[in-house]
Design a protein around this motif. Structure first.
Motif, PDB file in Angstrom:
ATOM      1  N   VAL A 209       0.834  -1.205   0.000  1.00  0.00           N
ATOM      2  CA  VAL A 209       0.000   0.000   0.000  1.00  0.00           C
ATOM      3  C   VAL A 209       0.870   1.257   0.000  1.00  0.00           C
ATOM      4  O   VAL A 209       0.596   2.220  -0.738  1.00  0.00           O
ATOM      5  CB  VAL A 209      -0.947  -0.004   1.222  1.00  0.00           C
ATOM      6  N   LEU A 210       1.937   1.238   0.813  1.00  0.00           N
ATOM      7  CA  LEU A 210       2.839   2.392   0.838  1.00  0.00           C
ATOM      8  C   LEU A 210       3.507   2.588  -0.522  1.00  0.00           C
ATOM      9  O   LEU A 210       3.701   3.716  -0.980  1.00  0.00           O
ATOM     10  CB  LEU A 210       3.892   2.206   1.932  1.00  0.00           C
ATOM     11  N   GLY A 211       3.865   1.460  -1.167  1.00  0.00           N
ATOM     12  CA  GLY A 211       4.440   1.552  -2.505  1.00  0.00           C
ATOM     13  C   GLY A 211       3.454   2.131  -3.501  1.00  0.00           C
ATOM     14  O   GLY A 211       3.809   2.950  -4.351  1.00  0.00           O
ATOM     15  N   PHE A 212       2.195   1.706  -3.379  1.00  0.00           N
ATOM     16  CA  PHE A 212       1.151   2.229  -4.268  1.00  0.00           C
ATOM     17  C   PHE A 212       0.975   3.723  -4.064  1.00  0.00           C
ATOM     18  O   PHE A 212       0.880   4.492  -5.029  1.00  0.00           O
ATOM     19  CB  PHE A 212      -0.157   1.489  -3.994  1.00  0.00           C
ATOM     20  N   LEU A 213       0.936   4.151  -2.791  1.00  0.00           N
ATOM     21  CA  LEU A 213       0.808   5.585  -2.500  1.00  0.00           C
ATOM     22  C   LEU A 213       2.025   6.350  -3.026  1.00  0.00           C
ATOM     23  O   LEU A 213       1.890   7.467  -3.540  1.00  0.00           O
ATOM     24  CB  LEU A 213       0.662   5.795  -0.991  1.00  0.00           C
ATOM     25  N   GLY A 214       3.211   5.733  -2.889  1.00  0.00           N
ATOM     26  CA  GLY A 214       4.414   6.367  -3.429  1.00  0.00           C
ATOM     27  C   GLY A 214       4.335   6.527  -4.932  1.00  0.00           C
ATOM     28  O   GLY A 214       4.758   7.548  -5.489  1.00  0.00           O
ATOM     29  N   GLY A 215       3.760   5.517  -5.611  1.00  0.00           N
ATOM     30  CA  GLY A 215       3.586   5.626  -7.056  1.00  0.00           C
ATOM     31  C   GLY A 215       2.625   6.729  -7.435  1.00  0.00           C
ATOM     32  O   GLY A 215       2.830   7.434  -8.436  1.00  0.00           O
ATOM     33  N   ILE A 378       2.391  -0.507 -10.147  1.00  0.00           N
ATOM     34  CA  ILE A 378       0.970  -0.516 -10.510  1.00  0.00           C
ATOM     35  C   ILE A 378       0.411   0.907 -10.515  1.00  0.00           C
ATOM     36  O   ILE A 378      -0.290   1.315 -11.446  1.00  0.00           O
ATOM     37  CB  ILE A 378       0.172  -1.410  -9.542  1.00  0.00           C
ATOM     38  N   ALA A 379       0.726   1.659  -9.463  1.00  0.00           N
ATOM     39  CA  ALA A 379       0.215   3.035  -9.381  1.00  0.00           C
ATOM     40  C   ALA A 379       0.737   3.888 -10.528  1.00  0.00           C
ATOM     41  O   ALA A 379       0.012   4.735 -11.071  1.00  0.00           O
ATOM     42  CB  ALA A 379       0.609   3.650  -8.041  1.00  0.00           C
ATOM     43  N   LEU A 380       1.988   3.665 -10.909  1.00  0.00           N
ATOM     44  CA  LEU A 380       2.582   4.467 -11.980  1.00  0.00           C
ATOM     45  C   LEU A 380       2.063   4.045 -13.349  1.00  0.00           C
ATOM     46  O   LEU A 380       1.948   4.869 -14.267  1.00  0.00           O
ATOM     47  CB  LEU A 380       4.112   4.322 -11.937  1.00  0.00           C
ATOM     48  N   ALA A 381       1.755   2.743 -13.506  1.00  0.00           N
ATOM     49  CA  ALA A 381       1.352   2.220 -14.809  1.00  0.00           C
ATOM     50  C   ALA A 381      -0.144   2.354 -15.070  1.00  0.00           C
ATOM     51  O   ALA A 381      -0.576   2.460 -16.224  1.00  0.00           O
ATOM     52  CB  ALA A 381       1.755   0.746 -14.903  1.00  0.00           C
ATOM     53  N   LEU A 382      -0.940   2.346 -14.005  1.00  0.00           N
ATOM     54  CA  LEU A 382      -2.395   2.313 -14.148  1.00  0.00           C
ATOM     55  C   LEU A 382      -2.959   3.451 -15.004  1.00  0.00           C
ATOM     56  O   LEU A 382      -3.818   3.204 -15.866  1.00  0.00           O
ATOM     57  CB  LEU A 382      -3.040   2.331 -12.752  1.00  0.00           C
ATOM     58  N   PRO A 383      -2.511   4.695 -14.825  1.00  0.00           N
ATOM     59  CA  PRO A 383      -3.089   5.781 -15.622  1.00  0.00           C
ATOM     60  C   PRO A 383      -2.911   5.590 -17.120  1.00  0.00           C
ATOM     61  O   PRO A 383      -3.798   5.960 -17.905  1.00  0.00           O
ATOM     62  CB  PRO A 383      -2.319   7.022 -15.141  1.00  0.00           C
TER      63      PRO A 383
END
Length: 678
Positions: A209-215, A378-383
């Motif tokens: 989750v922290l990694g996702f928020l960081g992304g 995931i957070a960086l790639a999703l958009p």
């Protein structure tokens, strides 16, 4: 793919070297024997002789080589260095000479098969005392040139003569037996309660989750945000149809995710070679100081003083292969984004690396890093995938502008705060006393106070655009950072409010304070009753006829502080520990050295060895050989005669679960006591 792995190889070497230095006895690899002798030349003056047998094919560099060249040198330890002065260092015989192609045809002086170096030394003291040190030398074979060292000791007798011998730590069977306790049997506790099962799962998800928020944070940085509409438009417009455009953009996002996950691959390999690598990341003094410097540098970059980029050749090479209209080309487009955005994403990834090391020890740390990188990717790639599916959403994106610079500056302040955390880790394990709990809070109050002032436009940086009007988002974050700053203020006081729950495990412990054992500490926790020496605590347990709560902890252990400040302070848990157990807290990262006579080389039955030099070395090895575990915290309940009452448990934030485990230990103690009375 190889570029991703090579980008973190240097850090792995640093971690691996520091871990290896603690785990294995230092021994020459390519010399079969060393001999150390001494000849008395005059009162207080000696000729020390160092003879080596060299394996066939290897060349040992001569002492007559220059200081800035591969050479052989005698290095005394700090204590011996104050006793003697080297008057002359020489080769006992003329070395061979040759041009060495690997060193730009430098003429080298070397020995083959055998070598002897002499050092003429004179004592600075009236009495002749023991000398210790190492022979540091370079060896060469073909295209390999390696630095090596071998320890030595010269022992002085009553007549002032010196006798040389191999130095370093020696195997001490008696001391080793003191670490391995035969009565501790993990397979047969009195009560089959507890056990180390899936305690790390919640932490893995937390890191994800922290990694996702960081992304998500990385998305709104100047290096990444402008790329979203450009890249999605490229895929949707250059594709033959909408379906292929969506596929290409989706694969682009997938490859971004894959590349970041690959960052963790070398750590899995290193973790198999040494399961303590992540524990070493979180507790090693020099690594924490290195992270401190790196994060300060990243912060200065975010403040606009300079730009951090990877080598331009790497970006150019990746970009040149991105022109191919294939999955390979899409992969290299993703790699190009990763490379060119490094100046913004690098600090966030560094935080994930350090967070994985702090949150878990052992091989699990590699999976925690993978989880963090997966969340980040995931957070960086999703958009890129979502905007390709719904291109009309691009119209709702805010325009690039000065707000992106403001994001970088705020991140810069956060990086400074994280840098202070790493400096605090190093301070705690070495007991320098420069960052007590209140000092830590004071610095953080200043940092986030400045962040608040920046967001409200009270201070600005030279590259900032003029703030004509405060937007709602800026005001929101200004209030958020301002509230957090106010929340930290009680941390510098000596009141019951000084125990700030959200900072448990992040700030130094309550006992590491300006005020000593503060009022808040004495009323809430059990710190004043802790014993930090195993044998001393065991003796007290026998005297009081009480069971023992063994607490394997660390100064830089985040979860240890969470347990101490949020679980141990619960009234029921506090009473159970204080009234019924002898609490022994053993710090596995304590860098205070043991007495010279207490240092030794431990060799396990499994074949691994470890230097026992510090208090942390002693108790980390004690934990490893008796409980087959290297992560902290680890809690163990034993009887005064060292029988296991329950199965050990690790991080247990559930207060009721931890309380029940302590009660089970007391039930086991009653069984043992009743049996003994019969």
């Amino acid at each position: 793919m190889k570029y991703i792995i090579s980008m973190i190889s240097a850090l792995l070497l640093l971690i691996g070297f520091s871990t290896k230095a603690q785990e294995t006895e230092n021994a020459p690899v390519h010399t079969s024997a060393w001999e150390f002798t001494a000849e008395k030349k005059a009162p207080g003056e000696y000729i020390l002789k160092f003879k080596a047998l060299i394996e066939p094919g290897w060349k040992l560099m001569a002492a007559s080589m220059g200081d800035d060249e591969p050479n052989s040198r005698i290095v005394f330890d700090s204590l011996s260095d104050t006793r003697v002065k080297i008057q002359a260092l020489a080769d006992a015989s003329a070395p061979l000479k040759a041009k060495e192609p690997m060193l730009d045809n430098m003429e080298i002086k070397y020995f083959e098969n055998a070598a002897e170096i002499t050092a003429t030394v004179k004592y600075n003291t009236d009495s002749v005392k023991d000398l210790r040190g190492t022979v540091n030398y370079f060896i060469l074979k073909g295209e390999e040139i390696l630095p090596e060292e071998v320890p030595f000791t010269f022992t002085a007798d009553a007549s002032g003569n010196l006798a040389g011998g191999a130095g370093g730590l020696k195997v001490n069977e008696e001391a080793a037996a003191g670490l391995k306790r035969p009565t501790i049997d993990l397979a047969n506790p009195i009560m089959k309660v507890g056990g180390i099962g899936n305690e790390g799962e919640s932490s893995v998800w937390l890191i994800f989750v922290l990694g996702f928020l960081g992304g998500l944070v990385a998305l709104v940085t100047p290096c990444v945000f402008p790329m979203i509409p450009l890249t999605v438009s490229f895929f949707t417009k250059s594709a033959q149809d909408r379906k292929s455009g969506i596929f290409n953009a989706t694969m682009y996002g997938f490859f971004i995710f894959l590349i970041y996950v690959l960052f963790s691959l070398p750590f899995h390999i290193a973790g198999k070679a040494d399961s303590a690598i992540f524990n070493n990341i979180s507790t090693n003094v020099w690594l924490n100081l290195a992270f401190f410097v790196v994060f300060v540098v990243f912060a200065l970059s975010f403040f606009g003083l300079f730009e951090i980029t990877l080598p331009s050749g790497l970006a150019s090479k990746a970009d040149s292969k991105a022109n191919k209209n294939s999955l390979v080309g899409i992969f290299f487009m993703a790699l190009t984004l990763v490379v060119v955005s490094f100046s913004c994403t690098g600090p966030i990834m560094g935080s994930l690396l350090a967070g994985a090391g702090s949150a878990a020890g052992g091989a699990n740390g590699a999976w925690m890093l993978t989880a963090g990188m997966a969340g980040f990717g995931i957070a960086l790639a999703l958009p890129f995938a979502l905007f390709a599916l719904f291109p009309n959403w691009l119209n709702s994106l805010p325009k690039s502008g000065g707000w992106l610079t403001s994001v970088k500056v705020v991140l810069g302040f956060v990086e400074v705060a994280l840098a202070i955390k790493f400096l605090s880790n190093a301070d705690l394990v070495t007991h320098w006393g420069i960052l007590h709990r209140e000092t830590f809070f004071l610095i953080w109050i200043i940092i986030f106070g400045l962040t608040t002032a920046y967001l409200f436009g009270l201070i600005k940086f030279p590259h900032d655009s003029p703030v004509k009007k405060l937007g709602k988002v800026r005001i929101f974050f200004g209030i958020l950072f301002g509230a957090f700053t106010l929340y930290l203020i009680p941390g510098i006081t000596n009141t019951k409010y000084a125990r700030i729950r959200l900072m448990s495990g992040f700030a130094p412990p309550m006992s590491y304070s300006w005020y000593g054992h503060s009022t808040a500490t004495e009323k809430g926790a059990v710190e004043p009753d802790i014993i930090n020496e195993y044998e001393k605590g065991l003796a007290l347990a026998k005297e009081k006829n009480k069971p023992v709560l063994l607490d394997f902890t660390g100064w830089a252990c985040v979860n240890c502080r969470n347990m101490e400040e949020n679980v141990w302070t619960d009234p029921e848990v506090h009473s159970l520990i204080k009234d019924n157990y002898i609490l022994i807290s053993l710090y596995t990262d304590d860098r205070k050295k043991l007495g010279e006579n207490d240092q030794f080389l431990f060799k396990s039955d499994e074949g691994w060895s470890k230097k026992i030099v510090t208090i942390g070395d002693k108790y980390a090895t004690f934990q490893r050989v008796n409980f087959i575990n290297q992560s902290q915290p680890l809690y163990v309940l034993i009887t005064p005669d060292e029988r296991l009452l329950t199965l050990p448990v690790a991080y247990t934030p559930d207060i009721q679960e931890y309380s029940n485990w302590l009660k089970a230990g007391l039930e086991g103690w009653k069984k043992v006591s009743n049996t003994a009375q019969k």
